[in-house]
Scaffold this active site. Structure first.
Site, PDB file in Angstrom:
ATOM      1  CD  GLU A  91       1.784 -34.123  12.452  1.00 15.29           C
ATOM      2  OE1 GLU A  91       1.483 -35.273  12.756  1.00 15.29           O
ATOM      3  OE2 GLU A  91       1.092 -33.132  12.755  1.00 15.29           O
ATOM      4  CB  CYS A 104       2.070 -24.002  11.787  1.00 20.79           C
ATOM      5  SG  CYS A 104       2.218 -24.626  13.455  1.00 20.79           S
ATOM      6  CB  CYS A 111       7.239 -32.260  22.438  1.00 19.82           C
ATOM      7  SG  CYS A 111       7.346 -30.851  23.561  1.00 19.82           S
ATOM      8  CB  CYS A 115       1.004 -30.299  26.848  1.00 18.14           C
ATOM      9  SG  CYS A 115       2.305 -29.080  27.039  1.00 18.14           S
ATOM     10  CB  CYS A 118      -0.100 -31.870  23.089  1.00 16.13           C
ATOM     11  SG  CYS A 118       1.109 -31.916  21.778  1.00 16.13           S
ATOM     12  CB  CYS A 332       0.376 -29.918  17.447  1.00 15.12           C
ATOM     13  SG  CYS A 332       1.965 -30.425  18.014  1.00 15.12           S
TER      14      CYS A 332
HETATM   15  S1  SF4 Z   1       1.724 -28.642  23.248  1.00 17.62           S
HETATM   16 FE1  SF4 Z   1       2.740 -30.534  22.613  1.00 17.62          FE
HETATM   17  S2  SF4 Z   1       4.416 -29.882  21.301  1.00 17.62           S
HETATM   18 FE2  SF4 Z   1       3.715 -28.059  22.433  1.00 17.62          FE
HETATM   19  S3  SF4 Z   1       5.006 -28.003  24.260  1.00 17.62           S
HETATM   20 FE3  SF4 Z   1       3.204 -29.168  24.857  1.00 17.62          FE
HETATM   21  S4  SF4 Z   1       3.748 -31.324  24.466  1.00 17.62           S
HETATM   22 FE4  SF4 Z   1       5.228 -30.042  23.391  1.00 17.62          FE
END
Ligand code: SF4
Length: 345
Positions: A91, A104, A111, A115, A118, A332
């Site tokens: 994206e 962005c 990833c 987190c 996210c 995101c």
């Molecule tokens: S916010 Fe999402 S994309 Fe960014 S580092 Fe953490 S898990 Fe990865």
């Protein structure tokens, strides 16, 4: 076949020289690709027919396929879901401000950092992006919207500093006047806190901005939100930020997502102010944009204001980030996650 978007200017020049052509052909190709957004060698009319045919036989230019595009009715924020050559998806987002257009962009498919807040992190990691795939996001959006992007933030899917070499190469192409030609001061790399790579970035001699996602004022809370904190706890991260500030003399942005009843208490604001005392940073307070994760809710407007006021009272520059595109799944990874779920049904 080689993707020409993987070459920086010097590499492109040596490719051209190796074919026995004059160096200025590299400038002509850059002008077509990066300035005129022409991705078909056959249309590069100031190159001879023989040149064009040879280029077409050896190289290709691959803009990304737009799988989905959502435009905010409120503020024109435009979110893209792109398909890569191997069928994976990433994206990117275009944000329209009064006097600038910010892209962005993503640096990884998925990833590995997981987190808690996210959508991308919940989906796991697939692979790093190639330099060409990072650059293609910018070129494809510029061509699609017929605009010149003025600012780039490496803040989309993925952790940029875990794809360090490809990301740094792309940054250098973004700021190269022969290529995308942006001012270094208009480029920001955002990290969840990969401490050794912050030290490496400091040594690059780039004049770009660094943004660090902190999201909690102590290790106890940060461990729960960002598992990377077990590996690089706050003390080490703050040391790395200090080092970056000393060596580059550039202000660092601290990102802090406010989650109701978790990290939005007065005590959290006071602890954060203490942690950042004396550092040349500004704090971006981000009201949490709810995705389908149980237990995480957005802070109240009152708490957000209070949090901001406490930081300011303690001498820390803080601002509540203007919300954009919250009517189009702009958090995101949301578009990609929804599509993956749909395809699995
Ligand atoms: S916010 Fe999402 S994309 Fe960014 S580092 Fe953490 S898990 Fe990865």
């Amino acid at each position: 076949m080689k993707n020409i978007l993987n070459f920086n200017y010097e590499e492109l020049k040596s490719e051209i020289e190796n074919m026995g052509w004059e160096k200025f052909r590299a400038d002509q190709i850059c002008d077509w690709v990066y300035h005129k957004k022409v991705f078909d060698f056959a249309k590069m009319t100031n190159l001879s027919k023989v040149c064009r045919e040879k280029l077409r036989d050896i190289y290709y230019i691959q803009p990304l396929r737009i799988l989905e595009k959502k435009v905010s009715k409120k503020d024109k924020t435009t979110k893209y879901l792109f398909e890569l050559e191997d069928g994976n998806t990433v994206e990117s987002v275009l944000l329209f401000h009064r006097n600038r257009i910010t892209a962005c962009i993503s640096t990884q498919v998925g990833c590995p950092l997981k987190c808690a807040f996210c959508a991308t992190g919940q989906g796991g990691f697939v692979r790093n992006l190639e330099t060409s795939e990072i650059i293609s996001q910018i070129l494809t959006m510029e061509k699609d919207e017929n605009v010149k992007i003025s600012n780039i933030v490496y803040m989309g899917m993925g952790e940029p500093l875990l794809n360090y070499d490809k990301v740094i190469k792309s940054v250098k192409m973004v700021v190269d006047p022969k290529m995308l030609g942006l001012s270094q001061r208009h480029v920001t790399i955002s990290t969840a806190g990969i401490v050794p790579k912050i030290y490496d970035l400091t040594q690059e001699g780039l004049n770009i901005y660094l943004s660090v996602s902190l999201h909690a004022p102590n290790n106890r809370k940060r461990d729960r939100l960002m598992p990377i904190n077990y590996k690089y706890p706050l003390e080490e991260l703050v040391q790395a930020i200090k080092y970056y500030l000393e060596k580059t003399n550039r202000r660092v942005t601290i990102e802090y997502i406010l989650i109701k009843g978790f990290n939005d208490f007065k005590e959290d604001a006071l602890e954060l102010a203490e942690l950042l005392k004396g550092l040349k940073v500004n704090v971006n307070l981000i009201p949490y944009n709810p995705i389908d994760i149980p237990g995480l809710e957005r802070s109240s407007k009152k708490n957000i204001k209070e949090f901001e006021s406490i930081l300011k009272l303690k001498g820390i520059e803080a601002v509540v980030r203007e919300e954009k595109g919250n009517d189009i799944d702009a958090a995101c990874g949301q578009l990609r996650t929804r599509r993956l779920v749909k395809n699995q049904r």
